[in-house]
Design a protein around this motif. Structure first.
Motif, PDB file in Angstrom:
ATOM      1  N   MET A 180      -4.664  -0.841   1.923  1.00 27.50           N
ATOM      2  CA  MET A 180      -4.932  -0.850   0.577  1.00 27.50           C
ATOM      3  C   MET A 180      -5.751   0.197   0.005  1.00 27.50           C
ATOM      4  O   MET A 180      -5.728   0.894  -0.993  1.00 27.50           O
ATOM      5  CB  MET A 180      -4.887  -2.166   0.122  1.00 27.50           C
ATOM      6  CG  MET A 180      -5.210  -2.400  -1.375  1.00 27.50           C
ATOM      7  SD  MET A 180      -3.824  -1.930  -2.283  1.00 27.50           S
ATOM      8  CE  MET A 180      -2.616  -3.027  -1.591  1.00 27.50           C
TER       9      MET A 180
ATOM     10  N   ALA B  14      -4.908   3.942  -0.017  1.00 21.07           N
ATOM     11  CA  ALA B  14      -3.905   4.185  -0.867  1.00 21.07           C
ATOM     12  C   ALA B  14      -4.501   4.361  -2.250  1.00 21.07           C
ATOM     13  O   ALA B  14      -3.793   4.819  -3.054  1.00 21.07           O
ATOM     14  CB  ALA B  14      -2.774   3.009  -0.673  1.00 21.07           C
TER      15      ALA B  14
ATOM     16  N   LEU C 115       2.183   1.925  -3.402  1.00 20.46           N
ATOM     17  CA  LEU C 115       1.005   1.879  -4.544  1.00 20.46           C
ATOM     18  C   LEU C 115       0.959   3.364  -5.232  1.00 20.46           C
ATOM     19  O   LEU C 115       0.923   3.642  -6.536  1.00 20.46           O
ATOM     20  CB  LEU C 115      -0.123   1.770  -3.910  1.00 20.46           C
ATOM     21  CG  LEU C 115      -1.557   1.463  -4.955  1.00 20.46           C
ATOM     22  CD1 LEU C 115      -1.223   0.316  -5.949  1.00 20.46           C
ATOM     23  CD2 LEU C 115      -2.646   1.072  -4.372  1.00 20.46           C
TER      24      LEU C 115
ATOM     25  N   ALA D 187       0.972  -1.209  -0.006  1.00 24.09           N
ATOM     26  CA  ALA D 187       0.064  -0.006   0.116  1.00 24.09           C
ATOM     27  C   ALA D 187       0.936   1.262  -0.049  1.00 24.09           C
ATOM     28  O   ALA D 187       0.624   2.058  -0.627  1.00 24.09           O
ATOM     29  CB  ALA D 187      -0.978  -0.022   1.202  1.00 24.09           C
TER      30      ALA D 187
END
Length: 199
Positions: free
Chosen positions: A96, A99, A72, A69
């Motif tokens: 996650m 992000a 990302l 994450a």
């Protein structure tokens, strides 16, 4: 590069990380990659040309997901496929989804993972600020609370496809989605099988 189900360990993941600038698509599901290997890949992502990554059914935990994450937003990744990771908790899911805002991600599959409503609410908050157009959240333990949050975010999102089949919501969640459809660009919605929905 398709390397699914090849018994790849963290050592192999580290080798892939060193060569990530030569790889655009990497499919490494059903291997033996732990947090160490995934962190190696994550650290290499921002300076790579990687566009697609599939990492389902590996034994990493929230630690590896947090590393991914973090990478990302500074990577070029536009497709991420993650399935069958029961060890990932709300912490990994929320990291996650947070992000997504400001990332290049266009296509996300996050299935057979205990996302829960708390993570779904974080996702809903990120959707209006993301590029995401294709989202699969199949078998993620999402109830009406999470679905209602997603429905509220739909009109401001870029989603064209949403699959939330095999979750735990009822007619209440379906009604929230139905109310949002006419105000969104969503063209395809999958909600079955879901035993709690009245037919």
């Amino acid at each position: 590069l398709e390397l699914n189900n090849n018994r790849i360990t963290d050592k192999g993941a580290a080798t892939l990380a060193k060569n990530l600038n030569k790889i655009r698509s990497l499919y490494i599901s059903a291997n033996r990659i732990t947090d160490v290997g995934l962190t190696s890949l994550a650290l290499a992502m921002p300076r790579s040309s990687l566009r697609e990554l599939a990492i389902g059914n590996n034994p990493f935990t929230d630690v590896g997901m947090l590393a991914l994450a973090s990478a990302l937003r500074s990577s070029h990744l536009d497709t991420f496929l993650c399935r069958a990771l029961e060890q990932i908790t709300v912490v990994g899911g929320q990291a996650m989804f947070s992000a997504l805002a400001g990332s290049s991600l266009y296509y996300l599959t996050f299935s057979d993972i205990r996302v829960s409503d708390a993570s779904a609410q974080v996702l809903a908050g990120a959707l209006p600020r993301s590029r995401l157009a294709h989202l699969v959240l199949e078998s993620c333990h999402i109830t009406d609370v999470g679905v209602q949050a997603l429905a509220l975010a739909l009109p401001e999102s870029k989603l064209h496809f949403l699959n939330i089949s095999d979750n735990l919501f009822t007619d209440v969640g379906v009604q929230a989605l139905a109310g949002a459809l006419s105000f969104s660009v969503l063209g395809e919605l999958w909600i079955e099988p879901n035993e709690a929905i009245t037919r």
